[in-house]
Design an enzyme around this catalytic site. Sequence first.
Site, PDB file in Angstrom:
ATOM      1  N   CYS A 312      -2.414  -6.327   0.624  1.00 34.87           N
ATOM      2  CA  CYS A 312      -3.549  -6.456  -0.295  1.00 34.87           C
ATOM      3  C   CYS A 312      -4.454  -7.612   0.142  1.00 34.87           C
ATOM      4  O   CYS A 312      -5.098  -7.534   1.178  1.00 34.87           O
ATOM      5  CB  CYS A 312      -3.049  -6.617  -1.730  1.00 34.87           C
ATOM      6  SG  CYS A 312      -4.330  -6.276  -2.967  1.00 34.87           S
ATOM      7  N   HIS A 409       1.152  -2.298  -2.914  1.00 34.70           N
ATOM      8  CA  HIS A 409       2.253  -3.020  -3.537  1.00 34.70           C
ATOM      9  C   HIS A 409       3.401  -2.032  -3.754  1.00 34.70           C
ATOM     10  O   HIS A 409       3.184  -0.863  -4.051  1.00 34.70           O
ATOM     11  CB  HIS A 409       1.823  -3.621  -4.871  1.00 34.70           C
ATOM     12  CG  HIS A 409       0.734  -4.626  -4.744  1.00 34.70           C
ATOM     13  ND1 HIS A 409       0.926  -5.858  -4.147  1.00 34.70           N
ATOM     14  CD2 HIS A 409      -0.567  -4.585  -5.134  1.00 34.70           C
ATOM     15  CE1 HIS A 409      -0.213  -6.531  -4.182  1.00 34.70           C
ATOM     16  NE2 HIS A 409      -1.131  -5.787  -4.772  1.00 34.70           N
TER      17      HIS A 409
END
Length: 467
Positions: A312, A409
Amino acid sequence: MATAFCAWLRREGVRVAPFKAQNMSNNAWVTIEGGEMARAQAVQAEACGLRPVVEMNPILLKPSTERTSQLVVLGKARRHLEGTEYFGNFDAMWRVVAETLDRWRARCDVLVMEGAGSPVELNLMERDLVNLRPVRHLDGRWVLVGDIDRGGIYAQLAGTWALLSEEDRARGLGAIVNRFRGDLSLFPNPQAWLAPHAPGLEVLGTLPFRGDLQPEEEDGLSAVDEDRGEGETIAWVRYPHAANLTDCQPWWDDTGVRVRWTDEANVLANARVIVLPGTKDTIADLRWLRARGLDRAIEAAVKRGALVIGVCGGFQMLGERLSDSKGVAGEAGDEPGLGLLPIETEFLAEKIVRQVTVEWEDERWDAYEIHMGRSRMTSRAETLQTVWDGGEARAEGVKAGSVWGTYLHGWFESPRLRARVATAAGIAGHRAHPVPWAEKRHAVYAAMADHLVAHVNLEPVRRYLRL
């Protein structure tokens, strides 16, 4: 404790659901509908056998600086605001909570409502959304949990009891002493010591601490969890605004690796894998990385053949440039990245929040995205994997030699992928635990329920719920 109660009540055949009116955490979960909520309530939903929904955590505050947080209401991100501004909107926020509580009345038999901090902070009680006000709204009951590991257990229990109103005291089912370490026989009768100072408050039991029964930390990781295992080091960079730190948890049951969070260049110098995790303020943390000289340590690691993985915000940092002219994701700026992946990232006001299914070789598992930046390749490069998004396949992530980047994630939850990472990093002694992390969590929930039953007198709860 809330998770343990959820697991126990589910086993008792109760339609139970979790709830926390307001949570402050950068550990977030994405629902199937694309809403954002705290991971803590998503874990509790799993313990209840439910699919997480944003109504389990209607207000989420995601800290971005020392003074500001991004406000997420019923799963949708709003603007960043300071604490004084948020408290100025108390009435509107309470309406959101109250309306959500009312909708739960027909959806479950028991709502396990997690509190936050102390319910009797005198300067905060009138604007406390998360402790006594929701209990009063539903005419519910409370259990007071004291943390003996922090010390001052009798002051915690007696002090809270003394500051409660008579009306709120009447809603109490008792107290539990939590996280006791050592020989339980040395703490034989807390009720006898407490009774003169908190008459009417019954101690239901003392729960010994179990390090193996910690499914999630709400706000990050405990000190114990920041350095776990033995073997070759997998170093996770601990920048100030690191988010979704729980991405490291699937590695904990593997052998042959040491999972270590650090902000020191010398630790990175000896790591076989370096992970740059998510962050709530990418540009600020990239600047911090440079100020500490960690950028040079990462570049040196790549040259010696270590595997560097960005997740991310960490993925964005590995690129060539990051642009956030309006500061929609934190600090504003136009910043050169580490230059290790051929991508550029622009931050936009609209947040991407979605669940996807990862396809790696012949395995599939669920993961999710939460980010405001959009990244594009600046030159041809190998993509990392395929994801399925809304029934359609698309390429995701970027791979350039020993530098990998992904927006996902939950990416490390696959034992096969972790084994592939270890192989790519040259960690010969790594053995991935064969049980996927999601399956392991369910075994933890069952053990938490067993632990609760073994050490706590649950009869007052049973009587109230007519079990």
